[in-house]
Scaffold this motif. Structure first.
Motif, PDB file in Angstrom:
ATOM      1  N   THR A  96       3.712 -22.174 129.560  1.00 25.09           N
ATOM      2  CA  THR A  96       3.622 -21.106 130.552  1.00 25.09           C
ATOM      3  C   THR A  96       2.389 -20.249 130.323  1.00 25.09           C
ATOM      4  OG1 THR A  96       6.036 -21.043 130.773  1.00 25.09           O
ATOM      5  CG2 THR A  96       4.816 -19.124 131.545  1.00 25.09           C
ATOM      6  N   HIS A 140       6.039 -17.869 140.462  1.00 29.81           N
ATOM      7  CA  HIS A 140       6.605 -18.024 139.121  1.00 29.81           C
ATOM      8  C   HIS A 140       7.389 -19.326 138.989  1.00 29.81           C
ATOM      9  CE1 HIS A 140       5.418 -14.411 137.014  1.00 29.81           C
ATOM     10  NE2 HIS A 140       5.655 -13.726 138.097  1.00 29.81           N
ATOM     11  N   ARG A 141       8.004 -19.775 140.063  1.00 31.10           N
ATOM     12  CA  ARG A 141       8.646 -21.098 140.002  1.00 31.10           C
ATOM     13  C   ARG A 141       7.595 -22.166 139.741  1.00 31.10           C
ATOM     14  NH1 ARG A 141      12.138 -23.973 143.247  1.00 31.10           N
ATOM     15  NH2 ARG A 141      10.592 -23.863 144.905  1.00 31.10           N
ATOM     16  N   ASP A 182       5.857 -21.005 135.970  1.00 30.90           N
ATOM     17  CA  ASP A 182       6.780 -20.912 134.835  1.00 30.90           C
ATOM     18  C   ASP A 182       7.834 -22.017 134.837  1.00 30.90           C
ATOM     19  OD1 ASP A 182       5.333 -18.609 134.812  1.00 30.90           O
ATOM     20  OD2 ASP A 182       7.030 -17.243 134.782  1.00 30.90           O
ATOM     21  N   ASP A 224      10.745 -21.817 136.614  1.00 31.06           N
ATOM     22  CA  ASP A 224      11.900 -21.239 137.295  1.00 31.06           C
ATOM     23  C   ASP A 224      11.791 -19.717 137.306  1.00 31.06           C
ATOM     24  OD1 ASP A 224      12.612 -20.515 134.654  1.00 31.06           O
ATOM     25  OD2 ASP A 224      13.865 -22.296 134.418  1.00 31.06           O
ATOM     26  N   ALA A 225      12.706 -19.080 138.028  1.00 30.55           N
ATOM     27  CA  ALA A 225      12.726 -17.618 138.131  1.00 30.55           C
ATOM     28  C   ALA A 225      14.146 -17.174 138.469  1.00 30.55           C
ATOM     29  CB  ALA A 225      11.740 -17.130 139.190  1.00 30.55           C
ATOM     30  N   GLU A 238      11.094 -12.932 135.364  1.00 36.93           N
ATOM     31  CA  GLU A 238      10.237 -14.090 135.172  1.00 36.93           C
ATOM     32  C   GLU A 238      10.919 -15.096 134.244  1.00 36.93           C
ATOM     33  OE1 GLU A 238       6.327 -12.911 134.002  1.00 36.93           O
ATOM     34  OE2 GLU A 238       6.143 -11.421 135.602  1.00 36.93           O
ATOM     35  N   GLY A 239      10.611 -16.365 134.446  1.00 35.52           N
ATOM     36  CA  GLY A 239      11.333 -17.434 133.751  1.00 35.52           C
ATOM     37  C   GLY A 239      11.349 -17.324 132.239  1.00 35.52           C
ATOM     38  N   PHE A 271      19.110 -18.099 141.133  1.00 41.02           N
ATOM     39  CA  PHE A 271      18.265 -18.798 140.177  1.00 41.02           C
ATOM     40  C   PHE A 271      17.773 -20.097 140.798  1.00 41.02           C
ATOM     41  CE2 PHE A 271      17.823 -22.090 136.894  1.00 41.02           C
ATOM     42  CZ  PHE A 271      16.896 -21.495 136.053  1.00 41.02           C
ATOM     43  N   GLY A 282      14.423 -23.337 140.334  1.00 40.84           N
ATOM     44  CA  GLY A 282      13.228 -23.826 139.654  1.00 40.84           C
ATOM     45  C   GLY A 282      12.888 -25.223 140.132  1.00 40.84           C
ATOM     46  N   ARG A 313      16.845 -25.948 132.866  1.00 44.37           N
ATOM     47  CA  ARG A 313      15.705 -25.082 133.138  1.00 44.37           C
ATOM     48  C   ARG A 313      14.640 -25.873 133.895  1.00 44.37           C
ATOM     49  NH1 ARG A 313      15.042 -20.484 130.126  1.00 44.37           N
ATOM     50  NH2 ARG A 313      13.481 -20.081 131.758  1.00 44.37           N
TER      51      ARG A 313
END
Length: 484
Positions: A41, A114-115, A118, A120-121, A135-136, A194, A196, A205
């Motif tokens: 990330t 962010h998805r 990162d 996911d979020a 944030e993930g 949730f 991602g 995740r």
């Protein structure tokens, strides 16, 4: 002797010519451990900060995926207007975001950003009616610090509490303290939204789709830096002045030694060997362009490296094309000069197809958000009164009347595209509402009402408005012919 025939899959054969095949299958959660996830990330965010190509790539992805408009059709105009008013009010940053920083539109872009970066979020639906976005990497277990070793026993390394089927029951939320993640609290999954990027059923995740392009962009970034440095160094070279020598005038004395000095001045201006007055040739371009008065037979040429060469440019293009594939973005979006107009339209249509599934993820977020807010608004006295007038007794029925429509994209070729859409409507294979959605024109019923208001205003003001193409009979003329 006949050659032995293999009856196995070549993909699993190790012949020493390429990387050996994988010997086992692991969970994606096990493949990307929490500390490696933080490293990945951080690398993606670093590229977003420093490489404009990656930043543009993500922004273009967001442009096509995250822009939605709400369409409400309860059958009661007053109720539709009330719900539209409530969604517009709640979409403001002071009402939508608990931190009062982001409106609903901007928050959706950040959510998808962010998805994508990162993996996911998380969004928490608070009792205050606001959303809190996480944030993930702040959903953490193994990488978090727990005060007084107060870590929940059922919490796994990814910051999740799972039930017997693998569904998430709770999320562990952490706060950033300098560079560390410090455990804050647990939040129940039923109060969370949730999502991602998932590749396998067993994942808990999400993993960033940019993972496949990280090394490509990192290599490209470094190669660009090295090439630019090389160009700067080569720019220090100056001008070479040479003189054609007669066959007898070689510049070498009887002892076999070179006559005169050969060298360069303090500005790096080089003089070629074999010139009688080579050491005296001094040219300074610090004061601008200079006029060179050369002797007969002398010539001047620049010393250059021809950097970057065409091979490097072609290879850079291939790397950029490969990197853009991580988000399915066509190369013509990056460089429109590489294709024709019709090819660009085909590329955009293909990209629209790849965006459908990504938009469904955003729509899923908006549907959960809608169910939460409409259930609360249905208890308001004025909304309950309008629901009764419309014959709606259940908030769930009200939720089904709310639809989130992708904003669509503008026309590339308005004339031909409008003509095609009008023929589709006339042929009964397309509706006005879908066309308005496709090109981000809003609700077609609202357009009809606006046209009706315009017609009344035109009639009231008694002005003449011509509607028609040049050479055609206008609307006013048609009406006049009918009155005769």
């Amino acid at each position: 002797m006949s050659k032995k025939t293999s009856l196995e899959y070549n993909a699993i054969q190790s012949k020493g010519q390429r990387k050996a095949p994988a010997t086992r299958t692991m969970s994606e959660d096990a493949m990307l451990k929490p500390r490696d996830r933080r490293k990945l990330t951080g690398t993606v965010h670093d590229q977003m900060r420093n490489l404009s190509l990656v930043a543009w790539m993500v922004r273009k992805h967001l442009d096509y995926v995250t822009d939605f408009n709400v369409l409400i059709r309860t059958g009661n105009d007053a109720l539709d207007a009330k719900l539209n008013q409530l969604f517009e009010w709640h979409g403001r940053k002071e009402n939508f975001d608990i931190c009062k920083r982001h409106s609903r539109r901007r928050a959706l872009r950040l959510w998808e950003s962010h998805r994508a970066t990162d993996g996911d979020a998380l969004a928490v639906m608070l009792k205050t009616g606001n959303l809190q976005f996480i944030e993930g990497d702040r959903i953490a277990g193994a990488t978090a610090t727990f005060p007084k070793k107060n870590r929940p026993k059922t919490l796994n390394d990814n910051g999740l509490v799972l039930d017997q089927y693998g569904a998430v029951k709770k999320y562990a939320i952490t706060n950033r303290v300098d560079r560390d993640l410090v455990y804050s609290h647990m939040v129940d999954a039923k109060y969370c939204i949730f999502d991602g990027y998932f590749q396998r059923f067993d994942q808990t995740r999400g993993i960033s789709p940019l993972t496949t392009a990280i090394t490509t962009f990192q290599d490209l970034y470094e190669n660009w830096d090295f090439t630019l440095l090389k160009i700067k160094l080569h720019a220090l070279f100056g001008i070479a002045i040479s003189q054609k020598l007669d066959e007898e005038d070689t510049g070498i004395n009887d002892d076999g030694e070179q006559e005169g000095d050969i060298g360069s001045d303090e500005f790096g201006t080089a003089a070629s060997a074999g010139t009688a007055n080579a050491g005296e040739a001094e040219i300074n371009f610090m004061d601008g362009p200079q006029l060179l008065r050369l002797e007969p037979g002398e010539g001047a040429d620049t010393i250059e490296s021809k950097t970057p060469n065409s091979g490097f440019l072609d290879f850079s293009e291939v790397m950029i094309r490969a990197g853009l594939l991580a988000l399915d973005i066509p190369y013509t979006f990056y460089d429109s000069m590489k294709s024709s107009f019709s090819a660009r339209i085909i590329d955009r249509n293909d990209y629209e197809e790849s965006c459908r599934q990504k938009r469904e993820s955003i729509r899923s977020f908006l549907n959960q958000y809608t169910a939460w807010k409409v259930a609360a608004w249905a208890r308001l006295p004025d909304v309950a009164k309008l629901m009764k007038a419309a014959g709606i007794t259940d908030a769930r029925e009200l939720v089904r009347a709310v639809e989130w429509i992708p904003a669509g994209q503008p026309w590339y070729d308005p004339k031909s595209q409008i003509e095609a859409e009008l023929k589709a409507v006339a042929g009964g294979i397309q509706s006005r509402q879908r066309i308005c959605q496709k090109y981000n024109l809003g609700d077609w019923r609202k357009i009809v009402r606006e046209l009706e208001e315009e017609e009344r205003e035109i009639e009231k003001r008694k002005v003449s408005v011509a509607i028609g193409d040049p050479g055609q009979e206008t609307k006013g003329q048609e009406e006049g012919d009918g009155n005769e």
